[in-house]
Write a protein that holds these residues in place. Sequence first.
Motif, short mmCIF file in Angstrom:
data_model
loop_
_atom_site.label_atom_id
_atom_site.label_comp_id
_atom_site.label_asym_id
_atom_site.label_seq_id
_atom_site.Cartn_x
_atom_site.Cartn_y
_atom_site.Cartn_z
N PHE A 31 0.91 -1.13 -0.02
CA PHE A 31 0.18 -0.13 -0.06
C PHE A 31 0.87 1.38 0.09
O PHE A 31 0.38 2.53 -0.01
N GLY A 32 2.16 1.13 0.18
CA GLY A 32 2.94 2.28 0.26
C GLY A 32 4.21 2.04 1.20
O GLY A 32 4.53 0.95 1.35
N THR A 33 4.77 3.01 1.52
CA THR A 33 6.16 2.71 2.52
C THR A 33 5.72 2.93 3.86
O THR A 33 5.41 3.75 4.27
N PRO A 34 5.82 1.72 4.53
CA PRO A 34 5.61 1.74 5.97
C PRO A 34 6.53 2.67 6.73
O PRO A 34 7.69 2.58 6.42
N THR A 35 5.84 3.35 7.98
CA THR A 35 6.73 3.95 8.83
C THR A 35 6.76 3.41 10.15
O THR A 35 5.53 2.81 10.53
N ALA A 36 7.71 3.17 10.99
CA ALA A 36 7.92 2.73 12.33
C ALA A 36 7.46 3.94 13.15
O ALA A 36 8.03 5.00 12.87
N TYR A 37 7.02 3.58 14.29
CA TYR A 37 6.44 4.74 15.22
C TYR A 37 6.95 4.34 16.59
O TYR A 37 7.00 2.92 16.85
N MET B 60 -10.53 1.35 1.73
CA MET B 60 -9.70 0.66 2.94
C MET B 60 -10.35 -0.79 3.28
O MET B 60 -9.47 -1.54 3.69
N TYR B 61 -11.42 -0.95 3.11
CA TYR B 61 -11.82 -2.63 3.12
C TYR B 61 -11.35 -3.42 2.07
O TYR B 61 -10.96 -4.60 2.24
N SER B 62 -10.97 -3.01 0.90
CA SER B 62 -10.19 -3.68 -0.39
C SER B 62 -9.00 -3.89 0.23
O SER B 62 -8.27 -5.02 0.13
N ALA B 63 -8.30 -2.90 0.95
CA ALA B 63 -6.75 -3.19 1.31
C ALA B 63 -6.79 -4.01 2.53
O ALA B 63 -6.01 -4.90 2.50
N LEU B 64 -7.97 -4.16 3.41
CA LEU B 64 -7.95 -5.19 4.49
C LEU B 64 -8.11 -6.56 3.80
O LEU B 64 -7.84 -7.50 4.31
#
Length: 130
Positions: A28-34, A65-69
Motif C-alpha cells: 500500500f505504500g512505504t510503512p513507517t515505524a512509530y 480501506m476494506y479492499s486493502a484489508l
Amino acid sequence: MKTLYAVVILFALGLLGVAVWFSPLVSFGTPTAYANNTPVSTLDGLCYPSDSLCRVDFDGDKKDMYSALDCIFAVTVKEVEISELTVVYAFSPRVCAKVQYLRTGEKYNVMAVHSGGNISIGTPVLSGCY
C-alpha cells in the motif's frame, strides 16, 4: 550438482515468498515505524520487525480501506464510526505483529482508519494521529 542449484533457488524463492507474505503493508505504500506516537523511521524493504508499530497512509474512500484489508486477508473484528471517522479492528494471518485483545476478548493485530479521503492502516495498533 543441478539438484543442488535447484534446491538453493527454491529455498531463496521460499524466503522471498515468506518475506512478502508477512510484510503486507508494503503493497500500500512505504510503512513507517512509530515509537511513542511519533514516526521514527521509514521501513524500507520487505521485512520489518514484528515487534514494531508499523503504519502506512494512503488516499481513498471507505471501500478502498476494506479492499486493502481484504488484500491482507484481514477479518474485521470490530468497527466503530464516530462522525466521519471509521475505525476498524481486524485480525490478519499475514501480519506477524503481536496480537492485541479487545475488552470483549476478541483478538486483533491490525487497525485501520478512514477519515476524509485518507486511510491509515497500522499493525498491531495504529500509532500517531488520524
